[in-house]
Scaffold this motif. Structure first.
Motif, PDB file in Angstrom:
ATOM      1  N   ASP A   1     -12.191  71.046  11.914  1.00 51.50           N
ATOM      2  CA  ASP A   1     -11.754  71.458  10.572  1.00 51.50           C
ATOM      3  C   ASP A   1     -11.419  70.221   9.753  1.00 51.50           C
ATOM      4  OD1 ASP A   1     -11.816  74.319  10.900  1.00 51.50           O
ATOM      5  OD2 ASP A   1     -10.079  74.100  12.220  1.00 51.50           O
TER       6      ASP A   1
ATOM      7  N   LYS B   1     -17.750  71.504  11.589  1.00 49.62           N
ATOM      8  CA  LYS B   1     -18.566  72.284  12.518  1.00 49.62           C
ATOM      9  C   LYS B   1     -19.378  73.316  11.720  1.00 49.62           C
ATOM     10  CE  LYS B   1     -14.253  74.764  13.459  1.00 49.62           C
ATOM     11  NZ  LYS B   1     -13.121  74.883  14.352  1.00 49.62           N
TER      12      LYS B   1
ATOM     13  N   GLU C   1       1.060  82.051   5.504  1.00 52.05           N
ATOM     14  CA  GLU C   1      -0.211  81.653   6.123  1.00 52.05           C
ATOM     15  C   GLU C   1       0.017  80.579   7.174  1.00 52.05           C
ATOM     16  OE1 GLU C   1      -3.384  80.408   3.514  1.00 52.05           O
ATOM     17  OE2 GLU C   1      -4.831  80.457   5.172  1.00 52.05           O
ATOM     18  N   ARG C   2      -0.679  80.761   8.294  1.00 54.15           N
ATOM     19  CA  ARG C   2      -0.595  79.782   9.386  1.00 54.15           C
ATOM     20  C   ARG C   2      -2.008  79.437   9.842  1.00 54.15           C
ATOM     21  NH1 ARG C   2      -3.908  81.663  12.608  1.00 54.15           N
ATOM     22  NH2 ARG C   2      -3.658  83.618  13.609  1.00 54.15           N
TER      23      ARG C   2
ATOM     24  N   ILE D   1     -17.018  82.052   9.341  1.00 54.17           N
ATOM     25  CA  ILE D   1     -15.939  82.958   9.744  1.00 54.17           C
ATOM     26  C   ILE D   1     -16.010  84.198   8.857  1.00 54.17           C
ATOM     27  CG2 ILE D   1     -13.493  83.249  10.209  1.00 54.17           C
ATOM     28  CD1 ILE D   1     -13.187  80.315  10.584  1.00 54.17           C
TER      29      ILE D   1
ATOM     30  N   SER E   1      -6.611  82.944  10.865  1.00 54.55           N
ATOM     31  CA  SER E   1      -7.954  83.064  11.458  1.00 54.55           C
ATOM     32  C   SER E   1      -9.057  82.732  10.467  1.00 54.55           C
ATOM     33  CB  SER E   1      -8.247  84.447  12.057  1.00 54.55           C
ATOM     34  OG  SER E   1      -7.235  84.863  12.916  1.00 54.55           O
TER      35      SER E   1
ATOM     36  N   GLY F   1      -4.553  78.176  13.190  1.00 52.84           N
ATOM     37  CA  GLY F   1      -4.675  78.041  14.636  1.00 52.84           C
ATOM     38  C   GLY F   1      -6.123  78.085  15.063  1.00 52.84           C
ATOM     39  N   MET F   2      -6.284  78.139  16.348  1.00 46.47           N
ATOM     40  CA  MET F   2      -7.620  78.080  16.931  1.00 46.47           C
ATOM     41  C   MET F   2      -7.521  78.537  18.377  1.00 46.47           C
ATOM     42  SD  MET F   2      -9.807  74.607  16.666  1.00 46.47           S
ATOM     43  CE  MET F   2     -11.456  74.540  17.305  1.00 46.47           C
ATOM     44  N   THR F   3      -8.580  79.097  18.913  1.00 52.63           N
ATOM     45  CA  THR F   3      -8.553  79.534  20.304  1.00 52.63           C
ATOM     46  C   THR F   3      -8.091  78.397  21.216  1.00 52.63           C
ATOM     47  OG1 THR F   3     -10.356  81.056  19.831  1.00 52.63           O
ATOM     48  CG2 THR F   3      -9.977  80.509  22.140  1.00 52.63           C
TER      49      THR F   3
ATOM     50  N   PRO G   1      -9.491  81.381   5.933  1.00 51.13           N
ATOM     51  CA  PRO G   1      -8.701  80.984   4.761  1.00 51.13           C
ATOM     52  C   PRO G   1      -8.276  82.176   3.907  1.00 51.13           C
ATOM     53  CG  PRO G   1     -10.932  80.002   4.707  1.00 51.13           C
ATOM     54  CD  PRO G   1     -10.877  80.894   5.894  1.00 51.13           C
TER      55      PRO G   1
ATOM     56  N   VAL H   1      -1.708  75.708   4.750  1.00 52.03           N
ATOM     57  CA  VAL H   1      -1.336  76.377   6.008  1.00 52.03           C
ATOM     58  C   VAL H   1       0.009  75.871   6.517  1.00 52.03           C
ATOM     59  CG1 VAL H   1      -3.684  77.003   6.660  1.00 52.03           C
ATOM     60  CG2 VAL H   1      -2.795  74.758   7.347  1.00 52.03           C
TER      61      VAL H   1
ATOM     62  N   ASN I   1     -15.876  84.662  14.395  1.00 53.06           N
ATOM     63  CA  ASN I   1     -16.707  83.463  14.288  1.00 53.06           C
ATOM     64  C   ASN I   1     -18.168  83.769  14.588  1.00 53.06           C
ATOM     65  OD1 ASN I   1     -14.307  82.317  13.895  1.00 53.06           O
ATOM     66  ND2 ASN I   1     -14.382  80.914  15.632  1.00 53.06           N
TER      67      ASN I   1
HETATM   68  P1  AMP Z   1     -11.420  80.574  16.643  1.00 53.45           P
HETATM   69  O1  AMP Z   1     -12.367  79.608  17.231  1.00 53.45           O
HETATM   70  O2  AMP Z   1     -11.900  81.976  16.610  1.00 53.45           O
HETATM   71  O3  AMP Z   1     -10.111  80.433  17.288  1.00 53.45           O
HETATM   72  O4  AMP Z   1     -11.272  80.159  15.122  1.00 53.45           O
HETATM   73  C1  AMP Z   1     -10.526  79.041  14.769  1.00 53.45           C
HETATM   74  C2  AMP Z   1     -10.913  78.559  13.415  1.00 53.45           C
HETATM   75  O5  AMP Z   1     -10.476  79.493  12.431  1.00 53.45           O
HETATM   76  C3  AMP Z   1     -10.252  77.265  13.032  1.00 53.45           C
HETATM   77  O6  AMP Z   1     -10.886  76.148  13.603  1.00 53.45           O
HETATM   78  C4  AMP Z   1     -10.350  77.314  11.530  1.00 53.45           C
HETATM   79  O7  AMP Z   1     -11.628  76.892  11.112  1.00 53.45           O
HETATM   80  C5  AMP Z   1     -10.197  78.789  11.241  1.00 53.45           C
HETATM   81  N1  AMP Z   1      -8.847  79.139  10.779  1.00 53.45           N
HETATM   82  C6  AMP Z   1      -7.808  79.660  11.472  1.00 53.45           C
HETATM   83  N2  AMP Z   1      -6.751  79.852  10.663  1.00 53.45           N
HETATM   84  C7  AMP Z   1      -7.109  79.433   9.431  1.00 53.45           C
HETATM   85  C8  AMP Z   1      -6.473  79.379   8.156  1.00 53.45           C
HETATM   86  N3  AMP Z   1      -5.233  79.824   7.964  1.00 53.45           N
HETATM   87  N4  AMP Z   1      -7.179  78.872   7.117  1.00 53.45           N
HETATM   88  C9  AMP Z   1      -8.437  78.420   7.268  1.00 53.45           C
HETATM   89  N5  AMP Z   1      -9.112  78.466   8.442  1.00 53.45           N
HETATM   90  C10 AMP Z   1      -8.449  78.966   9.505  1.00 53.45           C
END
Ligand code: AMP
Ligand code: MLC
Length: 510
Positions: free
Chosen positions: A383, A400, A299-300, A404, A278, A302-304, A280, A323, A409
């Motif tokens: 990203d 963008k 570490e992984r 975070i 979610s 993702g995104m909504t 870094p 990641v 966000n």
């Molecule tokens: P959200 O819109 O709440 O789903 O947030 C997604 C965003 O969280 C992604 O576009 C990334 O910018 C950031 N994110 C998720 N996981 C990571 C990670 N392991 N490292 C860096 N940024 C991350």
């Protein structure tokens, strides 16, 4: 019986299961069967309000087993689950209700008075559910049968609508299908080796992808159990960790554990997996965690909109600061942000993703959806990163304009619009700067009207009606003018450099 793939795979197996599914911090356990009965009662209560396939169910409640049962109930009925952060103000909820037009809005009783007019304005029924499982919805649940007949659903039918703000304008509802959620849960169970023997220490909120889909869907599919904490509390996490096998967290969980003198190698000895995402995870946090516990955090990324897209390997090398490679079935490429042309390995560019995990588009915003997809179906994440020779992805930044903070966000534009409206403020620039606890924190640079004095306390009180607490600036600084480039655009990169050590440099944070 009619098929409903997400219900059939995640929730139906709970029916008749005697072993614990949800374990509360006081040790009370809810068996799979008891949770399923709760879900069936929630489905009955939803049906009683006319909720059926395709209807949106907006839920702004505290984390409780009942709240999770409402998610399962919505899936069973073929409704579209729309979770909302309890921190959102009624003004913010008004927007979501107006956009999604839910049939039902479920809220905490403490918000009933404020949300009554919101529900009335958008033609939805308002019911209540509190953290202890009380409220008008809970009372109705009590009168329902403990069994249900699920609605028939196709894999491509919507299961959830999760709002996520864009760089401009208002929040957009990401439409997630049954297949998006189920395919991702299947991939993660396999990738992270979850089984029915696992006990997940669940301390995340359940109104976002991480706590709801990554954590709950994976545990449901694996047939495991969850120690279900109302929120992250380092003391509680340390106390309960010896009973768990895995934890999923945002980086702040790990920095807070490391800062806690009660946390030790022994506390984590029984664990087999810690994952982070979610936001870094600093390589130094990864290294410090390994030194303290012997565990290498996985570490992984993702995104909504995309669910999980990459993950460090379970068995192979977990590389700090990366990641990991794309998950099975997920295609990931790096392109030139201007032209969209794919870049050679090692070059930094826009991360784009395609696969069964990627959402259908934004709710009733076809033009926004079109803007964020390439013609060949790749989703443009916003990203920036690169792929190394071994296929590991490193995220280096974001195109963008997004902050975070503690995994939540915050869109600077939304905060700037509110600040600019305040008396005495000529203009503002909102930026994210490093913060020892939250990773990044919101800092506002304000240009006062000539002769005006900015009263930080008064500004906080004034803006609280419009902005959830986590979006409020953690610090305000004033400037005579904002730095702009030749095009008149505020130079945020310059401001970020100027205030880079505002929270880390002089102990001013907190
Ligand atoms: P959200 O819109 O709440 O789903 O947030 C997604 C965003 O969280 C992604 O576009 C990334 O910018 C950031 N994110 C998720 N996981 C990571 C990670 N392991 N490292 C860096 N940024 C991350
Ligand atoms: C709470 N506050 C925050 C905050 N959380 N401020 C900035 N950033 C945050 N993340 C503020 C509250 O408004 C309140 O302010 C004060 O802090 C205390 O509130 P709290 O609830 O007691 O906070 P705390 O328990 O410390 O919460 C911090 C946290 C929590 C990091 C534990 O925010 C959290 O659980 N974050 C996880 C978010 C998450 O799940 N993200 C996943 C998104 S999905 P005041 O002024 O009232 O005192 C996603 C996709 C993916 O990104 O890849 O996973």
């Amino acid at each position: 019986m009619a098929a409903n793939p997400l219900y059939d795979r995640l929730f139906a197996p709970l029916n008749g299961r005697e072993s614990a599914f949800v374990i509360l911090p006081d040790g009370t356990a809810l068996s799979g069967d008891a949770f399923h009965a709760m879900l069936a009662r929630a489905a009955g209560a939803l049906s009683g309000q006319g909720v059926g396939p395709g209807d949106r169910v907006a839920v702004q409640v505290e984390k409780s087993p009942e709240a999770l049962a409402v998610y399962g109930a919505a899936v069973a009925l073929g409704a579209v689950f729309l979770p909302l952060n309890p921190a959102y103000t009624p003004q913010e909820v008004d927007y979501f209700a107006g956009n999604a037009k839910p049939r039902l809005l479920l809220a905490d009783p403490s918000a009933e008075a404020a949300l009554g007019p919101v529900a009335a304005r958008h033609g939805c029924t308002l019911m209540t559910l509190d953290a202890a499982g009380g409220g008008s919805f809970a009372e109705t649940m009590g009168q329902q049968p403990a069994s249900l007949t699920p609605a028939s659903r196709h894999p491509g039918d919507l299961a959830a609508l999760l709002y996520t703000s864009g760089t401009t304008g208002r929040s957009k509802g990401a439409m997630l299908t049954q297949h998006n959620l189920l395919s991702n849960a299947e991939v993660l169970v396999e990738a992270w080796r979850f089984t029915g023997d696992d006990v997940l220490l669940h301390a995340l909120p359940i109104f976002h992808t991480h706590g709801l889909f990554v954590a709950c869907n994976v545990m449901l599919l694996a047939g495991g159990a969850m120690i279900y904490l109302p929120k992250f509390d380092a003391g509680e996490v340390i106390r309960l960790m010896p009973q768990a096998t895995a934890m999923m967290g945002v980086p702040t969980f790990y920095t807070r554990l490391l800062d806690d003198p009660r946390f030790s190698h022994d506390a984590s000895a029984h664990m087999r997996l810690f994952t982070s995402g979610s936001a870094p995870l600093l390589a130094e946090t990864h290294t410090a965690f390994e030194a303290c516990t012997g565990h290498r955090i996985l570490e992984r990324y993702g995104m909504t909109e995309t669910n999980m897209t990459t993950s460090n390997p379970y068995d192979g090398e977990r590389r700090p600061g990366t990641v990991g490679p794309p998950l099975p079935g997920v295609e990931l490429r790096v392109t030139d942000p201007e032209t969209g042309a794919p870049l050679p390995g090692g070059e930094i560019g826009m991360i784009e993703v395609r696969g069964p995990n990627v959402f259908e588009g934004y709710w009733r915003m076809p033009e926004k959806t079109a803007e964020e997809f390439r013609a060949d179906g790749f989703f443009i994440t916003g990203d920036l990163g690169f792929i190394d020779a071994d296929g590991y992805v490193t995220i280096v930044g974001r195109e963008k304009d997004l902050i975070i903070s503690g995994g939540l966000n915050v869109y600077p534009k939304e905060v700037e619009l509110v600040l600019d409206d305040q008396p005495g403020v000529r203009e503002s620039a909102v930026i994210g700067v490093p913060h020892p606890d939250l990773g990044e924190a919101v800092l506002a640079v304000l240009v006062p009207e000539s002769g005006a004095e900015i009263d930080a306390r008064a500004l906080h009180v004034e803006t609280a009606a419009y902005l959830a607490g986590f979006k409020q600036p953690k610090a305000l600084v004033t400037a005579e003018a904002l730095p702009r480039n030749a095009m008149g655009k505020v130079q945020k990169a310059l401001l970020r450099r100027q205030y880079a050590d505002h929270f880390t440099g002089s102990g001013k944070w907190g």
